[in-house]
Design a protein around this motif. Structure first.
Motif, mmCIF file in Angstrom:
data_model
loop_
_atom_site.group_PDB
_atom_site.id
_atom_site.type_symbol
_atom_site.label_atom_id
_atom_site.label_comp_id
_atom_site.label_asym_id
_atom_site.label_seq_id
_atom_site.Cartn_x
_atom_site.Cartn_y
_atom_site.Cartn_z
ATOM 1 N N ILE A 182 124.174 119.944 56.435
ATOM 2 C CA ILE A 182 122.780 119.486 56.549
ATOM 3 C C ILE A 182 122.535 118.278 55.652
ATOM 4 C CG2 ILE A 182 120.385 120.138 56.115
ATOM 5 C CD1 ILE A 182 121.092 122.960 56.972
ATOM 6 N N SER A 183 123.113 118.277 54.457
ATOM 7 C CA SER A 183 122.940 117.134 53.556
ATOM 8 C C SER A 183 123.601 115.876 54.117
ATOM 9 C CB SER A 183 123.514 117.473 52.181
ATOM 10 O OG SER A 183 124.907 117.747 52.276
ATOM 11 N N CYS A 184 124.740 116.017 54.798
ATOM 12 C CA CYS A 184 125.393 114.861 55.417
ATOM 13 C C CYS A 184 124.536 114.293 56.544
ATOM 14 C CB CYS A 184 126.768 115.248 55.939
ATOM 15 S SG CYS A 184 127.979 115.603 54.651
ATOM 16 N N LEU A 185 123.973 115.178 57.353
ATOM 17 C CA LEU A 185 123.088 114.702 58.417
ATOM 18 C C LEU A 185 121.850 114.020 57.851
ATOM 19 C CD1 LEU A 185 123.308 117.751 60.865
ATOM 20 C CD2 LEU A 185 124.497 115.554 61.039
ATOM 21 N N ALA A 186 121.310 114.580 56.754
ATOM 22 C CA ALA A 186 120.142 113.956 56.128
ATOM 23 C C ALA A 186 120.499 112.603 55.525
ATOM 24 C CB ALA A 186 119.579 114.890 55.056
ATOM 25 N N LEU A 187 121.711 112.479 54.966
ATOM 26 C CA LEU A 187 122.132 111.201 54.400
ATOM 27 C C LEU A 187 122.178 110.101 55.455
ATOM 28 C CD1 LEU A 187 123.331 109.480 52.075
ATOM 29 C CD2 LEU A 187 125.583 110.402 52.725
#
Length: 269
Positions: A182-187
């Motif tokens: 999820i953090s990669c997608l948000a980045l």
């Protein structure tokens, strides 16, 4: 009387002449070699007939083996050799194991094309799962390969959906991997929003540098959060389910007849 041999009657001479005659092959003969008939069934799309025919031939051959071996043992007894019945049962025991191991020696995606993913998803109830009569153990490695190649083409979208489901379940069991993904997608979402707002398209060097930095950060996050472990488990489980389902699932006609009111609609001539 000149054509009649001395000491031979005319009837016996005619039978001797018939034995010496050689007949030319009949072009209208209905006898077709087995490989030619199987290739015709495969090219014509009658794979379900080929599948059932392979099973029937294997059943006939297995039932005929004990009688043949018993007859051979009665005619030529060998006290030092292994009994034919024991050899037969051992071969029947290791035949399913060899059939399953043969599924690991070929590529099940060799006949898969991109158009198979563009087709409609087959129904999960009737087409994919079917009933208990829709499954049988493959009688030979060749039949297992035929089933796997054809079923992978037919149910490509179903197997892809199962991979997504298994991947979601693995992420549910690994909350750290889920948070890392999820953090990669948000980045990348933040990077796209910032690129559109600041107009980074006018500065290609800066934009490419930021993309490389974002890729490095994404790789570090994925490694730390063990997302690759979730992908590995999802691939392994989905591949095992695909191989077992495709090899045990009997081949059916590509287009099932429509059913309405309990009766099948057939085309009228």
């Amino acid at each position: 009387m000149s054509k009649i041999k001395f000491g031979v009657f005319p009837a016996e001479q005619q039978r001797a002449n018939r034995k010496d005659m050689v007949f030319a092959p009949n072009p209208l003969s209905l006898s077709v070699p087995e490989p030619a008939f199987e290739s015709w069934l495969r090219d014509s799309g009658y794979l379900e007939i080929l599948d059932q025919r392979t099973t029937d031939l294997h059943r006939i051959s297995t039932t005929a083996k004990p009688s043949n071996s018993a007859a051979h043992s009665t005619t030529t007894p060998t006290p030092t050799s292994i009994p034919p019945k024991r050899v037969f049962f051992v071969s029947r025991l290791f035949s399913p194991i060899w059939t399953l191991l043969s599924l690991l020696t070929f590529n099940p995606f060799s006949k898969l094309a991109t158009d198979d993913f563009a087709a409609n998803t087959p129904p999960w109830t009737l087409a994919f799962f079917g009933s208990s009569e829709s499954y049988s153990f493959p009688s030979s490695p060749s039949q297992a390969r035929l089933r796997v190649h054809e079923n992978v083409k037919r149910f490509a979208r179903n197997y892809a959906s199962l991979f997504v489901l298994f991947f979601a379940c693995s992420l549910y069991q690994l909350p750290i991997a889920l948070s890392g993904l999820i953090s990669c997608l948000a980045l990348w979402d933040v990077f796209k929003f910032s690129s559109d707002r600041w107009g980074l398209d006018r500065y290609p060097i800066i934009r490419q540098t930021l993309i490389r930095i974002a890729q490095c950060v994404t790789a570090v996050i994925l490694l730390i959060s063990n997302v690759q472990l979730a992908v590995f488990w999802a691939l392994g489980v989905s591949y095992a389910v695909m191989i077992l389902h495709a090899s045990f699932r009997k081949l059916t006609p590509a287009k099932q007849p429509a059913v309405r009111g309990g009766y099948r609609r057939t085309a009228r001539r």
